[in-house]
Design a protein around this motif. Structure first.
Motif, mmCIF file in Angstrom:
data_model
loop_
_atom_site.group_PDB
_atom_site.id
_atom_site.type_symbol
_atom_site.label_atom_id
_atom_site.label_comp_id
_atom_site.label_asym_id
_atom_site.label_seq_id
_atom_site.Cartn_x
_atom_site.Cartn_y
_atom_site.Cartn_z
ATOM 1 N N SER A 134 45.738 -24.410 4.494
ATOM 2 C CA SER A 134 44.324 -24.080 4.323
ATOM 3 C C SER A 134 43.678 -23.932 5.689
ATOM 4 O O SER A 134 43.877 -24.765 6.574
ATOM 5 C CB SER A 134 43.617 -25.177 3.524
ATOM 6 O OG SER A 134 42.219 -24.977 3.484
ATOM 7 N N VAL A 135 42.895 -22.858 5.850
ATOM 8 C CA VAL A 135 42.218 -22.589 7.113
ATOM 9 C C VAL A 135 40.735 -22.412 6.846
ATOM 10 O O VAL A 135 40.325 -21.484 6.139
ATOM 11 C CB VAL A 135 42.787 -21.331 7.796
ATOM 12 C CG1 VAL A 135 42.013 -21.026 9.079
ATOM 13 C CG2 VAL A 135 44.278 -21.501 8.094
ATOM 14 N N GLY A 136 39.937 -23.314 7.385
ATOM 15 C CA GLY A 136 38.489 -23.221 7.242
ATOM 16 C C GLY A 136 37.882 -22.519 8.441
ATOM 17 O O GLY A 136 38.148 -22.893 9.586
ATOM 18 N N LEU A 137 37.111 -21.495 8.184
ATOM 19 C CA LEU A 137 36.394 -20.787 9.237
ATOM 20 C C LEU A 137 34.954 -21.293 9.250
ATOM 21 O O LEU A 137 34.266 -21.243 8.224
ATOM 22 C CB LEU A 137 36.419 -19.279 8.983
ATOM 23 C CG LEU A 137 37.792 -18.639 8.746
ATOM 24 C CD1 LEU A 137 37.650 -17.147 8.475
ATOM 25 C CD2 LEU A 137 38.718 -18.886 9.934
ATOM 26 N N TYR A 138 34.496 -21.780 10.399
ATOM 27 C CA TYR A 138 33.166 -22.343 10.531
ATOM 28 C C TYR A 138 32.315 -21.420 11.416
ATOM 29 O O TYR A 138 32.180 -21.655 12.627
ATOM 30 C CB TYR A 138 33.239 -23.743 11.158
ATOM 31 C CG TYR A 138 33.725 -24.837 10.237
ATOM 32 C CD1 TYR A 138 34.281 -24.555 8.995
ATOM 33 C CD2 TYR A 138 33.629 -26.170 10.606
ATOM 34 C CE1 TYR A 138 34.724 -25.565 8.154
ATOM 35 C CE2 TYR A 138 34.063 -27.195 9.769
ATOM 36 C CZ TYR A 138 34.608 -26.881 8.547
ATOM 37 O OH TYR A 138 35.043 -27.885 7.710
ATOM 38 N N VAL A 397 43.341 -27.018 8.706
ATOM 39 C CA VAL A 397 42.596 -27.072 9.963
ATOM 40 C C VAL A 397 41.290 -26.310 9.773
ATOM 41 O O VAL A 397 41.128 -25.559 8.799
ATOM 42 C CB VAL A 397 43.372 -26.463 11.151
ATOM 43 C CG1 VAL A 397 44.620 -27.270 11.470
ATOM 44 C CG2 VAL A 397 43.704 -25.007 10.888
ATOM 45 N N GLN A 398 40.378 -26.502 10.718
ATOM 46 C CA GLN A 398 39.085 -25.832 10.694
ATOM 47 C C GLN A 398 38.803 -25.279 12.086
ATOM 48 O O GLN A 398 39.056 -25.965 13.085
ATOM 49 C CB GLN A 398 37.981 -26.805 10.296
ATOM 50 C CG GLN A 398 38.093 -27.326 8.872
ATOM 51 C CD GLN A 398 39.274 -28.243 8.587
ATOM 52 O OE1 GLN A 398 39.971 -28.069 7.604
ATOM 53 N NE2 GLN A 398 39.533 -29.210 9.462
ATOM 54 N N ILE A 399 38.275 -24.047 12.170
ATOM 55 C CA ILE A 399 38.032 -23.397 13.453
ATOM 56 C C ILE A 399 36.560 -23.027 13.559
ATOM 57 O O ILE A 399 36.001 -22.398 12.655
ATOM 58 C CB ILE A 399 38.893 -22.138 13.622
ATOM 59 C CG1 ILE A 399 40.375 -22.479 13.474
ATOM 60 C CG2 ILE A 399 38.665 -21.485 14.986
ATOM 61 C CD1 ILE A 399 40.973 -22.008 12.201
ATOM 62 N N LEU A 401 33.084 -21.549 16.106
ATOM 63 C CA LEU A 401 32.773 -20.351 16.883
ATOM 64 C C LEU A 401 33.366 -20.379 18.291
ATOM 65 O O LEU A 401 33.548 -19.322 18.906
ATOM 66 C CB LEU A 401 31.258 -20.171 16.987
ATOM 67 C CG LEU A 401 30.556 -19.535 15.781
ATOM 68 C CD1 LEU A 401 29.049 -19.594 15.959
ATOM 69 C CD2 LEU A 401 31.019 -18.088 15.595
ATOM 70 N N LEU A 402 33.667 -21.554 18.798
ATOM 71 C CA LEU A 402 34.264 -21.649 20.122
ATOM 72 C C LEU A 402 35.781 -21.484 20.084
ATOM 73 O O LEU A 402 36.431 -21.435 21.123
ATOM 74 C CB LEU A 402 33.918 -22.999 20.767
ATOM 75 C CG LEU A 402 32.420 -23.297 20.922
ATOM 76 C CD1 LEU A 402 32.219 -24.663 21.569
ATOM 77 C CD2 LEU A 402 31.740 -22.210 21.736
ATOM 78 N N GLY A 403 36.327 -21.415 18.869
ATOM 79 C CA GLY A 403 37.777 -21.357 18.712
ATOM 80 C C GLY A 403 38.422 -22.720 18.648
ATOM 81 O O GLY A 403 39.651 -22.824 18.560
ATOM 82 N N ASP A 404 37.615 -23.790 18.686
ATOM 83 C CA ASP A 404 38.169 -25.137 18.623
ATOM 84 C C ASP A 404 38.732 -25.415 17.234
ATOM 85 O O ASP A 404 38.079 -25.135 16.215
ATOM 86 C CB ASP A 404 37.104 -26.173 18.971
ATOM 87 C CG ASP A 404 36.770 -26.191 20.456
ATOM 88 O OD1 ASP A 404 37.643 -25.791 21.261
ATOM 89 O OD2 ASP A 404 35.644 -26.584 20.816
ATOM 90 N N VAL A 405 39.931 -25.980 17.199
ATOM 91 C CA VAL A 405 40.648 -26.237 15.954
ATOM 92 C C VAL A 405 40.515 -27.728 15.629
ATOM 93 O O VAL A 405 41.089 -28.584 16.317
ATOM 94 C CB VAL A 405 42.130 -25.850 16.076
ATOM 95 C CG1 VAL A 405 42.879 -26.155 14.782
ATOM 96 C CG2 VAL A 405 42.271 -24.367 16.437
ATOM 97 N N TYR A 406 39.750 -28.036 14.592
ATOM 98 C CA TYR A 406 39.479 -29.422 14.206
ATOM 99 C C TYR A 406 40.478 -29.891 13.157
ATOM 100 O O TYR A 406 40.863 -29.133 12.252
ATOM 101 C CB TYR A 406 38.061 -29.559 13.663
ATOM 102 C CG TYR A 406 36.993 -29.486 14.729
ATOM 103 C CD1 TYR A 406 36.529 -30.638 15.347
ATOM 104 C CD2 TYR A 406 36.466 -28.260 15.136
ATOM 105 C CE1 TYR A 406 35.555 -30.583 16.336
ATOM 106 C CE2 TYR A 406 35.489 -28.191 16.120
ATOM 107 C CZ TYR A 406 35.035 -29.350 16.715
ATOM 108 O OH TYR A 406 34.077 -29.290 17.693
ATOM 109 N N GLU A 410 34.966 -32.733 8.392
ATOM 110 C CA GLU A 410 33.637 -33.206 8.756
ATOM 111 C C GLU A 410 33.502 -33.465 10.261
ATOM 112 O O GLU A 410 32.500 -34.037 10.702
ATOM 113 C CB GLU A 410 33.301 -34.480 7.978
ATOM 114 C CG GLU A 410 33.175 -34.273 6.471
ATOM 115 C CD GLU A 410 31.992 -33.398 6.088
ATOM 116 O OE1 GLU A 410 30.907 -33.590 6.654
ATOM 117 O OE2 GLU A 410 32.169 -32.510 5.249
ATOM 118 N N ALA A 411 34.507 -33.044 11.029
ATOM 119 C CA ALA A 411 34.431 -33.219 12.483
ATOM 120 C C ALA A 411 33.867 -31.989 13.177
ATOM 121 O O ALA A 411 33.450 -32.070 14.331
ATOM 122 C CB ALA A 411 35.819 -33.533 13.049
#
Length: 489
Positions: A134-138, A397-399, A401-406, A410-411
């Motif tokens: 699963s890939v969350g785009l934020y 994981v969640q990404i 706008l900066l490309g940071d992969v959380y 909730e982080a």
């Protein structure tokens, strides 16, 4: 890996083994006959094994994350005897099906089963790199609400200059995600996705690759003007609107924004009308969190939905999900009196929804479904001491706008204290998501959880963590062959 035998017609009673209201003697009789058929055991031996199988199935139907060694001790069996019981469980596939349909069945159907099928849990247990299931785009640069249960830092947002390059990064991630699973990605936050002026283009780009994205939104910006400016939003697979109350006062108390309820209601009515006019396939639903003091409002929720549907009687709302607050914070917990009231009201809610909003899918999620079916299951509460230092990037994981992969859902908030420790790496024009996850896993890097870090985990993260902890404990206890009780799908 063990395999599931081909299922035969279920003897009467076995399919009910995990139901709280099951006729246990009937279940044991049916199982005893099946044990005798499979093993040739004498009647008294078959009955003892059948009783244990019934108890095993009922327990895991309600408490799916129990380590096997704990159950062995509860049955007071030696390892050989418990191993024979587990082997017998595997030979009666109707028992596995009964567990998955038990009071905690949503854990199996919504989370464990699809992750089993994808091999994501196995990869996490084995510490092997794998592309996230699963890939969350934020994509949201800001949010117009300040919900009291949200971890967002007041006033925190992304710089406007980060939106265009951020959307380019998210587009590259969309290009990278394997297209076999059309629901592998979703849009959420973090901050409100619809505040990104390029979100429609992101959705259309994903749709061209065969993805049906779901956006999680507060719907404040889901206006007719937004939909006309960003027609790509009609390429979404679903819109999930977080509903924060059923009147102006409740909405303002929760979100801190005056007039938000009336605007959101109008936006939903307009969306239903425009969707019907366009014959657009996108699904529309509500996510409703039961907050303290509002446990008795579920009937009002159905009336609210029925009134919305008047805007599009031939194409009404598709679904509603109802949840308790998973944040774990004291101000989100229901009192015992409210839980009792809720337990008594859930059945009425489901029946009333079927009556007033026929055809709408109603999902009570993990613990509330158990509660409705007579098991007072408490929400999972992962603590820092039960968090996994390696997290589960093979699963999700969640990404931003900066490309940071959380590593946790909730982080992914800008400026959130401690959250940067849960960044696995950064996607850049020269570094892919695959590389970030691969490097994080193979490096052996881990994060030492600190008090308060548990708030970075949402309900999905908590259930995944509980399952992985269970699997690892089973392996450590020597039950690798049977870990998790049910592995094959």
């Amino acid at each position: 890996m063990k395999t599931t035998p081909t299922a035969t017609a279920a003897p009467i009673g076995i399919a009910d083994a995990a139901r709280p209201d099951a006729d246990r003697p009937a279940v044991v009789r049916a199982l005893s006959a099946e044990v005798t058929r499979l093993t040739g055991a004498a009647s008294d031996t078959a009955e003892r094994q059948a009783a244990r199988l019934a108890d095993l199935t009922a327990h895991y139907g309600a408490s799916p994350f129990t380590p096997l060694e704990q159950m062995r001790r509860r049955f007071d069996l030696d390892r050989a005897g418990f191993g024979r019981l587990l082997d017998l469980f595997d030979r009666i596939p109707q028992l596995g099906a009964a567990v998955e349909q038990g009071p905690a069945g949503k854990y199996w159907s919504n989370t464990i089963r699809p992750l089993n099928a994808a091999g994501a849990l196995e990869a996490a247990v084995r510490r092997e790199p794998a592309f996230p299931y699963s890939v969350g785009l934020y994509p949201g640069p800001t949010c117009m609400f300040r919900c009291h249960f949200c971890v967002r830092v007041t006033g925190a947002k992304y710089d406007a200059a980060s939106v265009v390059p951020g959307n380019e990064i998210l587009t590259s991630v969309i290009d990278e995600v394997p297209s076999e699973n059309p629901t592998a990605m979703y849009l959420s936050g973090g901050l409100e996705p619809l505040t990104n002026p390029g979100i429609g283009a992101l959705v259309s780009h994903a749709a061209r690759r065969g993805f049906a994205l779901t956006v999680y939104t507060n719907a404040f910006a889901l206006t007719e003007q937004t939909l006309r400016r960003q027609p790509g939003l009609w390429d979404l697979g679903a819109v999930r609107t977080s509903l924060y109350g059923l009147n102006n006062d409740e909405y303002q108390a929760t979100t801190g924004k005056r007039g938000a309820f009336e605007r959101v209601r109008k936006n939903l009515q307009d969306f239903l009308r425009m969707r019907a006019e366009r014959a657009a396939p996108v699904r529309l639903g509500l996510n409703h969190i039961i907050l303290p003091g509002r446990a008795n409002r579920l009937i009002d929720l159905v009336d609210f939905i029925a009134e919305l549907n008047e805007s599009s009687p031939d194409r009404p709302l598709d679904f509603v999900t109802v949840r308790e607050d998973y944040s774990g914070r004291d101000d989100g917990r229901l009192s015992e009196d409210e839980r009792t009231e809720l337990r008594e009201g859930l059945a009425r809610f489901v029946d009333y929804a079927a009556e007033r909003t026929p055809g709408m899918q109603t999902d009570l999620g993990y613990a509330l479904e158990s509660l409705r079916r007579g098991v007072d299951a408490q929400l999972l509460r992962i603590r820092p001491e039960t968090m996994r230092p390696t997290a589960h990037p093979q699963v999700a994981v969640q990404i931003d706008l900066l490309g940071d992969v959380y590593l946790y859902r909730e982080a992914g908030f800008p400026g959130l204290a401690g959250a940067t420790r849960y960044i696995a790496g950064r996607v850049t024009p020269d570094r892919s998501l695959h590389s970030v996850v691969h490097d994080f896993v193979t490096s052996g890097r881990s994060v030492d959880p600190q008090p308060g870090d548990e708030f970075f985990l949402d309900g999905f993260d908590q259930s995944v963590t509980a399952r992985l902890n269970q699997l690892e404990q089973d392996v450590a206890d020597g039950w690798d062959q049977h870990r998790g009780l049910i592995r094959a799908v």
